[in-house]
Design a protein around this motif. Structure first.
Motif, PDB file in Angstrom:
ATOM      1  N   ALA A  29      67.659  73.150  53.872  1.00  0.00           N
ATOM      2  CA  ALA A  29      68.483  73.993  54.746  1.00  0.00           C
ATOM      3  C   ALA A  29      68.621  73.410  56.149  1.00  0.00           C
ATOM      4  O   ALA A  29      69.307  73.984  56.994  1.00  0.00           O
ATOM      5  CB  ALA A  29      67.889  75.401  54.817  1.00  0.00           C
TER       6      ALA A  29
ATOM      7  N   ALA B 155      69.026  79.360  48.032  1.00  0.00           N
ATOM      8  CA  ALA B 155      70.154  79.750  48.895  1.00  0.00           C
ATOM      9  C   ALA B 155      69.784  80.958  49.747  1.00  0.00           C
ATOM     10  O   ALA B 155      70.152  81.037  50.921  1.00  0.00           O
ATOM     11  CB  ALA B 155      71.386  80.049  48.053  1.00  0.00           C
ATOM     12  N   GLU B 156      69.044  81.907  49.166  1.00  0.00           N
ATOM     13  CA  GLU B 156      68.599  83.082  49.923  1.00  0.00           C
ATOM     14  C   GLU B 156      67.613  82.673  51.006  1.00  0.00           C
ATOM     15  O   GLU B 156      67.645  83.201  52.122  1.00  0.00           O
ATOM     16  CB  GLU B 156      67.959  84.101  48.989  1.00  0.00           C
ATOM     17  CG  GLU B 156      68.904  84.717  48.005  1.00  0.00           C
ATOM     18  CD  GLU B 156      68.207  85.571  46.961  1.00  0.00           C
ATOM     19  OE1 GLU B 156      68.836  86.531  46.493  1.00  0.00           O
ATOM     20  OE2 GLU B 156      67.046  85.292  46.609  1.00  0.00           O
TER      21      GLU B 156
ATOM     22  N   GLU C 133      69.421  81.261  53.922  1.00  0.00           N
ATOM     23  CA  GLU C 133      69.993  82.343  54.722  1.00  0.00           C
ATOM     24  C   GLU C 133      68.928  83.004  55.589  1.00  0.00           C
ATOM     25  O   GLU C 133      69.173  83.300  56.763  1.00  0.00           O
ATOM     26  CB  GLU C 133      70.621  83.413  53.823  1.00  0.00           C
ATOM     27  CG  GLU C 133      71.919  83.032  53.189  1.00  0.00           C
ATOM     28  CD  GLU C 133      72.454  84.158  52.306  1.00  0.00           C
ATOM     29  OE1 GLU C 133      72.263  85.342  52.654  1.00  0.00           O
ATOM     30  OE2 GLU C 133      73.061  83.845  51.275  1.00  0.00           O
TER      31      GLU C 133
ATOM     32  N   SER D 258      67.907  80.601  58.428  1.00  0.00           N
ATOM     33  CA  SER D 258      69.014  80.476  59.381  1.00  0.00           C
ATOM     34  C   SER D 258      69.136  81.740  60.232  1.00  0.00           C
ATOM     35  O   SER D 258      69.356  81.664  61.444  1.00  0.00           O
ATOM     36  CB  SER D 258      70.326  80.213  58.640  1.00  0.00           C
ATOM     37  OG  SER D 258      70.274  78.954  58.005  1.00  0.00           O
ATOM     38  N   TYR D 259      68.984  82.891  59.600  1.00  0.00           N
ATOM     39  CA  TYR D 259      69.020  84.158  60.338  1.00  0.00           C
ATOM     40  C   TYR D 259      67.852  84.234  61.329  1.00  0.00           C
ATOM     41  O   TYR D 259      68.043  84.598  62.497  1.00  0.00           O
ATOM     42  CB  TYR D 259      68.975  85.340  59.369  1.00  0.00           C
ATOM     43  CG  TYR D 259      68.904  86.669  60.065  1.00  0.00           C
ATOM     44  CD1 TYR D 259      70.033  87.203  60.695  1.00  0.00           C
ATOM     45  CD2 TYR D 259      67.725  87.400  60.109  1.00  0.00           C
ATOM     46  CE1 TYR D 259      69.976  88.426  61.350  1.00  0.00           C
ATOM     47  CE2 TYR D 259      67.658  88.618  60.757  1.00  0.00           C
ATOM     48  CZ  TYR D 259      68.784  89.126  61.376  1.00  0.00           C
ATOM     49  OH  TYR D 259      68.724  90.333  62.032  1.00  0.00           O
TER      50      TYR D 259
ATOM     51  N   TYR E 148      73.695  88.732  64.921  1.00  0.00           N
ATOM     52  CA  TYR E 148      73.920  88.247  63.565  1.00  0.00           C
ATOM     53  C   TYR E 148      73.519  89.305  62.543  1.00  0.00           C
ATOM     54  O   TYR E 148      72.513  89.992  62.713  1.00  0.00           O
ATOM     55  CB  TYR E 148      73.117  86.971  63.321  1.00  0.00           C
ATOM     56  CG  TYR E 148      73.467  85.883  64.299  1.00  0.00           C
ATOM     57  CD1 TYR E 148      74.557  85.056  64.073  1.00  0.00           C
ATOM     58  CD2 TYR E 148      72.729  85.700  65.464  1.00  0.00           C
ATOM     59  CE1 TYR E 148      74.904  84.064  64.973  1.00  0.00           C
ATOM     60  CE2 TYR E 148      73.071  84.711  66.379  1.00  0.00           C
ATOM     61  CZ  TYR E 148      74.154  83.904  66.123  1.00  0.00           C
ATOM     62  OH  TYR E 148      74.494  82.934  67.020  1.00  0.00           O
TER      63      TYR E 148
ATOM     64  N   PRO F 129      70.566  88.814  56.244  1.00  0.00           N
ATOM     65  CA  PRO F 129      70.841  88.608  54.815  1.00  0.00           C
ATOM     66  C   PRO F 129      70.526  89.897  54.051  1.00  0.00           C
ATOM     67  O   PRO F 129      69.641  90.658  54.441  1.00  0.00           O
ATOM     68  CB  PRO F 129      69.886  87.493  54.418  1.00  0.00           C
ATOM     69  CG  PRO F 129      69.446  86.855  55.684  1.00  0.00           C
ATOM     70  CD  PRO F 129      69.548  87.900  56.746  1.00  0.00           C
TER      71      PRO F 129
END
Length: 138
Positions: A30, A108-109, A112, A115-116, A128, A131
């Motif tokens: 990521a 992928a989760e 997220e 990144s969050y 933001y 997720p």
């Protein structure tokens, strides 16, 4: 424009080595750096100064110390997300921590989530959207 603080260094607090390695691979894929892995409280605290974001399990080698580790990291200004197969253990929240997600977590989760967390670490507000697999603490 806001002054953004880069939040790239992720600490993985997980006592199951294979799970920790899978989390590490996903975090690196990521685009984040893993500053270390910790299987108990002392290992996590030893990496405190290297950490921006911590992904913390509840049950570790030294018992159910995840919540207290998470609270200690959050008190030191780190962004903390609990990743656990036992989300009910922290469902009422942990002081200063961002929230909790249930394991298993797809790559992928996980991307997220990190990144969050990095975005929240950088701007310290709720600009933001979280997720969908993250239960935010109040």
């Amino acid at each position: 424009m806001k002054n953004l603080k880069p939040c790239q260094k992720v600490l993985i607090v997980e006592d199951q080595y294979l799970i920790a390695m899978m989390i590490e691979d996903a975090v690196i894929a990521a685009g984040f750096d893993v500053c270390g892995m910790a299987a108990c409280r002392q290992d996590a605290i030893d990496l405190l100064d290297e950490t921006d974001i911590a992904l913390v399990d509840v049950n570790l080698h030294d018992g159910k110390t995840g919540p207290s580790i998470g609270a200690e990291l959050a008190a030191a200004g780190k962004t903390v997300i609990f990743m656990t197969g036992n989300p009910e253990e922290v469902a009422s929240g942990v002081s200063g921590a961002l929230g909790v997600t249930s394991k298993p977590v797809l790559d992928a989760e996980l991307a997220e989530l990190v990144s969050y967390a990095a975005a929240r670490c950088a701007v310290s507000d709720d600009t933001y959207l979280p997720p969908r697999n993250l239960h935010l603490f109040a």
